[in-house]
Write an enzyme that holds these catalytic residues in place. Structure first.
Site, PDB file in Angstrom:
ATOM      1  CD  GLN A  67      14.661 -24.976 -48.749  1.00  0.00           C
ATOM      2  OE1 GLN A  67      13.664 -25.632 -48.580  1.00  0.00           O
ATOM      3  NE2 GLN A  67      15.804 -25.359 -48.241  1.00  0.00           N
ATOM      4  CE  LYS A  84      12.192 -22.828 -57.937  1.00  0.00           C
ATOM      5  NZ  LYS A  84      11.930 -21.810 -56.909  1.00  0.00           N
ATOM      6  CD1 TRP A 126       5.225 -22.774 -51.544  1.00  0.00           C
ATOM      7  CD2 TRP A 126       3.408 -21.501 -51.528  1.00  0.00           C
ATOM      8  NE1 TRP A 126       4.358 -23.242 -52.529  1.00  0.00           N
ATOM      9  CE2 TRP A 126       3.235 -22.474 -52.533  1.00  0.00           C
ATOM     10  CE3 TRP A 126       2.377 -20.578 -51.311  1.00  0.00           C
ATOM     11  CZ2 TRP A 126       2.089 -22.558 -53.325  1.00  0.00           C
ATOM     12  CZ3 TRP A 126       1.234 -20.660 -52.106  1.00  0.00           C
ATOM     13  CH2 TRP A 126       1.095 -21.635 -53.102  1.00  0.00           C
TER      14      TRP A 126
END
Length: 463
Positions: free
Chosen positions: A376, A286, A53
């Site tokens: 993560q 999430k 990212w």
């Protein structure tokens, strides 16, 4: 005619694709004016961390604004010296030769030969070296535009106007503590945009969550007003390939409005929101349940029924947790579900869960996986479990006869903790949790959250 040809060449980005310049220079000038930049003094933007990212974010900016070299300087920092293994070098060579535009670009830059030598095993490539040519080690299949890579952290950040945090949450505090040393003499305060999705738990003086933006604030002293979070339902490689995507920039209005406009592109729509910390926490939440979804998919041979059962239970746990964390949790339902959905479809955390369940990865390999980067969700499982197991946060059990720690109403989170953190159970335990006949109907968990005053402001450090 010559002038028209020159303009056409200026509109070609470094990947060779046509880039519409209309409005870009005006947006750049608006941001420069807001940051009080003088003529001849470029706006300095640096991305710290070169994961998927972070690299894509820098490449998007380079493709859009890199042509205005006298007005903006875009760079990316990553640690030097990380070797690219032979298998990755061989795969990279295949990717290069499958893309004519990339092949021509490397030949034109006299850079192709080193990839031939690496393919033959005659030399070792370095991650920072290939990043300069547009190859992110965590995303080899998606060539980016060439990037200006800096391996010295002080050189990268000391005069930066905008710093993009592309680091995992587990590294954010340490790196920004180092950065703070280089900012002691600064007169102006930089703007920081954090892309990091992850959290840490702290138990004193009361149980609470620490997010990457809070880590940056504490490590550098940069006011929280100058720190923003960018997240959304998207996959980095697809954004760079111009699949339509949304993101949400959260922070104070003074910066989020103009920065959202600056970052917005026809295929990448950036919304803005004032609720920074809660959206940041949801980005970490999430990832927790994505790992479990990957396990269920692998263990049931992609059974749609099993995956939907898991989805029902995991979303009810997430809704339950948001009612603990947020004063107005209903506002988070859409963004959280969208971000969860895309992560389950194609995120690295779901992939990690699949590989664990298939036995192709083991927990002993750690959380940083070659070709994928930091997973993560693993540290987030530990943080959420530790936080929600505190008796001081106890809630009424559905049976109505006792108070329990919130984690007792989150059986999937408990199971993931035993698989990933204490390692006392195998991935198969996630199916046992789903098939437990005593598991409460997900509807009950949601009803409990909605009908009780569950909100705990202290969890997010609110008074």
């Amino acid at each position: 005619m010559v002038g028209s040809i020159d303009k056409l060449h200026q509109s070609l980005n470094s990947n060779g694709s046509f880039n519409n310049c209309n409005g870009l220079e005006e947006k750049l000038d608006e941001l420069r004016h807001l940051l009080c930049k003088n003529d001849g003094d470029p706006l300095r933007i640096v991305s710290v961390g070169a994961g998927a990212w972070g690299s894509v974010f820098a490449a998007l900016l380079q493709d859009s604004y890199g042509q205005f070299r006298d007005k903006v300087q875009i760079r990316i920092w990553r640690r030097p010296g990380k070797a690219v293994d032979r298998a990755t070098a061989e795969h990279l060579f295949e990717v290069i030769n499958s893309r004519e535009d990339v092949l021509r670009r490397l030949i034109r830059r006299c850079a192709y030969l080193k990839y031939v030598e690496a393919r033959l095993g005659d030399r070792t490539l370095l991650a920072d070296e290939i990043l300069k040519d547009g190859f992110c080690l965590n995303m080899i299949d998606t060539p980016l535009c060439p990037l200006k890579v800096v391996t010295n952290l002080q050189e990268a950040v000391w005069d930066a106007d905008i710093v993009v945090n592309g680091l995992p949450s587990t590294e954010t505090h340490e790196v920004f503590e180092e950065i703070s040393k280089y900012w002691k003499e600064r007169i102006t305060v930089p703007i920081i945009i954090s892309l990091s999705k992850g959290i840490e738990a702290a138990l004193h003086p009361v149980p609470h969550i620490i997010t990457p933006t809070q880590m940056i604030n504490r490590a550098t002293g940069v006011p929280i007003e100058n720190i923003l979070y960018l997240g959304g339902p998207n996959i980095a490689s697809e954004i760079y390939n111009k699949e339509y995507a949304n993101a949400r920039l959260c922070g104070v209005e003074k910066w989020r409005k103009p920065l959202a406009k600056f970052l917005r592109q026809p295929h990448f729509i950036v919304w803005d929101n004032s609720d920074l910390v809660t959206h940041e926490v949801m980005g970490g939440l999430k990832n927790v349940y994505a790992i479990g979804a990957g396990m269920v998919a692998a263990l049931t041979n992609e059974s749609a029924t099993s995956k939907s059962v898991y989805f029902a239970h995991c979303t009810s746990e997430m809704i339950f947790i948001t009612h603990l964390l947020a004063e107005e949790p209903e506002k988070l339902a859409g963004p959280l579900l969208a971000d969860t959905y895309v992560t389950l479809l194609k995120g690295r955390n779901a992939w990690y869960g699949q590989m664990l369940a298939k036995g192709e990865l083991s927990r002993d390999m750690g959380d940083s996986i070659s070709g994928k980067g930091m997973i993560q969700g693993v540290s987030a499982v530990g943080a959420f479990y530790e936080l929600l197991s505190q008796s001081s946060l106890s809630v009424l059990h559905p049976d109505g006869d006792k108070h329990v720690a919130p984690v007792e109403l989150c059986p999937l989170l408990k199971t993931l903790y035993k698989i990933l953190i204490t390692r006392e159970k195998s991935a198969q335990a996630i199916l046992q949790a789903l098939r437990d006949e005593t598991l409460n109907d997900p509807r009950e968990r949601i009803e409990i959250a909605q009908t009780h005053a569950f909100y705990k402001p202290s969890l997010l450090g609110q008074p």
